[in-house]
Design an enzyme around this catalytic site. Sequence first.
Site, short mmCIF file in Angstrom:
data_model
loop_
_atom_site.label_atom_id
_atom_site.label_comp_id
_atom_site.label_asym_id
_atom_site.label_seq_id
_atom_site.Cartn_x
_atom_site.Cartn_y
_atom_site.Cartn_z
N ASP A 185 7.60 45.02 -30.11
CA ASP A 185 8.97 44.69 -29.69
C ASP A 185 9.92 44.92 -30.85
O ASP A 185 9.49 45.12 -31.99
CB ASP A 185 9.02 43.23 -29.21
N HIS A 333 10.99 48.62 -17.62
CA HIS A 333 11.84 47.61 -18.26
C HIS A 333 12.90 48.22 -19.17
O HIS A 333 14.08 47.87 -19.08
CB HIS A 333 10.95 46.63 -19.04
FE1 N7H Z 1 12.93 43.24 -23.17
N1 N7H Z 1 8.08 43.26 -23.36
O1 N7H Z 1 7.38 43.14 -24.31
O2 N7H Z 1 7.61 43.44 -22.24
N2 N7H Z 1 11.59 44.43 -24.09
N3 N7H Z 1 11.48 41.86 -22.80
N4 N7H Z 1 14.34 41.95 -22.38
N5 N7H Z 1 14.42 44.50 -23.64
C1 N7H Z 1 11.87 45.60 -24.76
O3 N7H Z 1 12.67 48.75 -27.41
C2 N7H Z 1 10.13 41.99 -23.02
C3 N7H Z 1 14.11 40.71 -21.88
C4 N7H Z 1 15.76 44.37 -23.33
O4 N7H Z 1 17.26 49.95 -25.80
C5 N7H Z 1 10.67 46.16 -25.28
O5 N7H Z 1 12.65 47.03 -28.75
C6 N7H Z 1 9.46 40.79 -22.58
C7 N7H Z 1 15.31 40.17 -21.32
C8 N7H Z 1 16.52 45.48 -23.89
O6 N7H Z 1 15.64 51.05 -24.82
C9 N7H Z 1 9.64 45.32 -24.95
C10 N7H Z 1 10.44 39.94 -22.14
C11 N7H Z 1 16.28 41.12 -21.51
C12 N7H Z 1 15.59 46.28 -24.54
C13 N7H Z 1 10.22 44.22 -24.18
C14 N7H Z 1 11.70 40.62 -22.28
C15 N7H Z 1 15.65 42.23 -22.19
C16 N7H Z 1 14.29 45.66 -24.37
C17 N7H Z 1 10.53 47.50 -26.01
C18 N7H Z 1 10.33 38.56 -21.57
C19 N7H Z 1 17.73 41.10 -21.12
C20 N7H Z 1 15.88 47.58 -25.30
C21 N7H Z 1 10.74 47.39 -27.48
C22 N7H Z 1 9.30 37.77 -21.73
C23 N7H Z 1 18.18 40.58 -20.01
C24 N7H Z 1 15.83 48.76 -24.38
C25 N7H Z 1 12.12 47.76 -27.90
C26 N7H Z 1 16.27 50.02 -25.07
C27 N7H Z 1 13.11 46.17 -24.89
C28 N7H Z 1 9.52 43.17 -23.54
C29 N7H Z 1 12.89 40.06 -21.91
C30 N7H Z 1 16.31 43.37 -22.59
C31 N7H Z 1 8.20 45.57 -25.36
C32 N7H Z 1 7.99 40.47 -22.59
C33 N7H Z 1 15.47 38.80 -20.65
C34 N7H Z 1 18.02 45.68 -23.79
#
Ligand code: N7H
Length: 481
Positions: A185, A333
Site C-alpha cells: 500500500d 479498486h
Molecule cells: Fe485503497 N488494499 O490493500 O486493498 N488501496 N484501500 N482506499 N486506495 C490502494 O496505489 C485498500 C480505501 C484509494 O491513485 C492500494 O497506494 C484497502 C478507501 C486510493 O491509483 C491498495 C482498504 C478509499 C488509492 C489499497 C482501502 C481508498 C488506493 C494500492 C480498506 C477512499 C490510490 C496501493 C480496508 C474512499 C489509487 C497504492 C491510485 C490504493 C487497499 C480503503 C482509496 C493495495 C484494503 C476507503 C485513492
Amino acid sequence: MNMPKLDLGEIQGDVLTGMQKDAELFLFFKIADANRFKNLTSDLVIGRVVAARRVRERERIVLQRPSSAAREPWLGLNLGFTMDGMTRLLGPRRPAMDPAFERGAAHPETIALLNDPPVTTWLADYRSDRIDGVFLITGPDPSFVTHHGNLLRQLLEPAISVVTAELGTVRPGRYRGREHFGFVDGISTPGIRGLTRVSRPGIAPDEGLPGQDLVWPGEFVLGYPGQNPKDPNKAGPTQPLPAPWAKNGSYMVFRRLEQRVPEFRRFVATEAARLGMYPDLLAARMLGRWRSGAPLELAPLDDNTLLAANDKRNNDFGYAGDPFQRACPYAAHIRKANPRDDPAEGKAGTLTHRIIRAGIAFGPEVAPGETQTMHPRGLMFVCYQASIGRQFEFIQSGYADNPDFVGGKRRPDNHRPVVPGFDPIIGQAKGNGARSMDEPAPNYPAGNRRTVLDMPDEFVIVTASGYFFMPSITGLRTLLS
Ligand code: N7H
C-alpha cells in the site's frame, strides 16, 4: 499563476506527507471542561504538535539511513476536532465549515449517502453521545505511543475524558508496507504543487515521480488555490475560508475498516477455480495491482516484482489506452478510486476528487487455523482533503458504490453498454446487499469471454467513522485562546 508557497511550519504534520509511523495511537476524546482544556492544551500541548516541516526533515533522515537501522524514537503529535468539538471551543454561533463536516460521519444522511452500515452496528466505544476531538500519536512502536498517550492523558484529564483509544501498527517483518489482504500500500499519492519535487522538469513539469500528477494545494489545505476542473495543469479558485483561523487547516476522514482476511482468501481461491484462473491474478483483477504493487496496466497477466519496486515506473500509467478493461477491470479498486484519465471528461475532473491517504493497519496477523475471522484486524483509514463531500465522499459514493461508474463504456464485440459494477474492496451496496463486478477474467490481449464476479458478502466492514478538522498551529492557538 505563481506557485503558492506552503506554510510548512503551520500545517499539521500528518496532512501532506504523513507522520513517520510504525505505530499510531488514536485518542478520541470529549471535552469535559472547555476552559481548562484550552488553557492546558495551549500551555502544554500545542508546542509539541508536529508540523509538516518537521515531518519532512525527519523524512530526509529516514531516506539516508540503512533500511535495517533501528527506528528513531520520534514522537508525532497532531490534533483534530469534530463539528461538536468546534462548537465546544467556539460556541454555537461559530462560522459554518465544510457542509459534510457539519453533517458528520454518523448522520443518517451520511450513512445513506455512503451505504454505510447503521451506527447501531459500529463498535460500541464509538457510539458515545459525542466525540469532540482526536489526538494522533505516532512513534516507533506500540509501547512508545501508549506511553506518550498516557502522559497526554495525565496532562489533560479531567479537562477531557477519553471516549476510546485505538492502536494501529505496521505489519511485522516482510509484511511491512502491506495491508492485511497482502497488497503493498501507499504507492500512489498525489503530488502537491510547490512541494513535491518534479523528477523530470524538462519532460514532465506537471508530474512529481513519473505518473504522479501534481495537484494544486488548495485541494488538501485551506487557503490555497485548488484545481481548475477544466484544465489539469491550471489553478482554480481559492475557496473562501470560514474564518481566518481556518487557513492552513485540513479535513480528515477517519474510518475503522475491518478486513475479513480468511474470508477474502477463501473467496478468491474458490472463485478463481470457478473462473479457471489462478488466485493471485483474480486478487490483482479486484485491486488493479498485484500484491507486489505492480500495476495491471503494465503487467496484465503476470506479476513483475522489478516493476513493482521501481517507483519511477510503478505508477506511470493511465487507463485511456485500455478502453475495454482488457488489462485492468473498470471496477478494480485503484481504477475506481482514482480513474486517472479514464472518465470521458478527462483527467482535469478526476484531479478534483483526489485525497491524501495516511492510514495504518491494525490488529494481529491471521493465526494458524483461523479460517474465519476470529480477531478484528484491518485498516485505520485516514485521508485528508479540503472538501469531504467532493473528495472522500465522492470517491466512496460516486465511484466505489456506484455500479455504473465509469460510464460510457461499450463491449468491443457487440458495442453493448457495460455496467462495471462495485469496487470489490470498498464498494458498498444499499442495505449491505450483494455486489458484483464485471470481467474478473482478463480478455488480454484479445478475446470476448464475458464473466461476472458475484460477491454476496463484503470483505471490508465499516465499524466506525468520523470527520475531523485539523487546524494549523496558529489556528490551534486561536481556537484554544
Ligand atoms: Fe485503497 N488494499 O490493500 O486493498 N488501496 N484501500 N482506499 N486506495 C490502494 O496505489 C485498500 C480505501 C484509494 O491513485 C492500494 O497506494 C484497502 C478507501 C486510493 O491509483 C491498495 C482498504 C478509499 C488509492 C489499497 C482501502 C481508498 C488506493 C494500492 C480498506 C477512499 C490510490 C496501493 C480496508 C474512499 C489509487 C497504492 C491510485 C490504493 C487497499 C480503503 C482509496 C493495495 C484494503 C476507503 C485513492
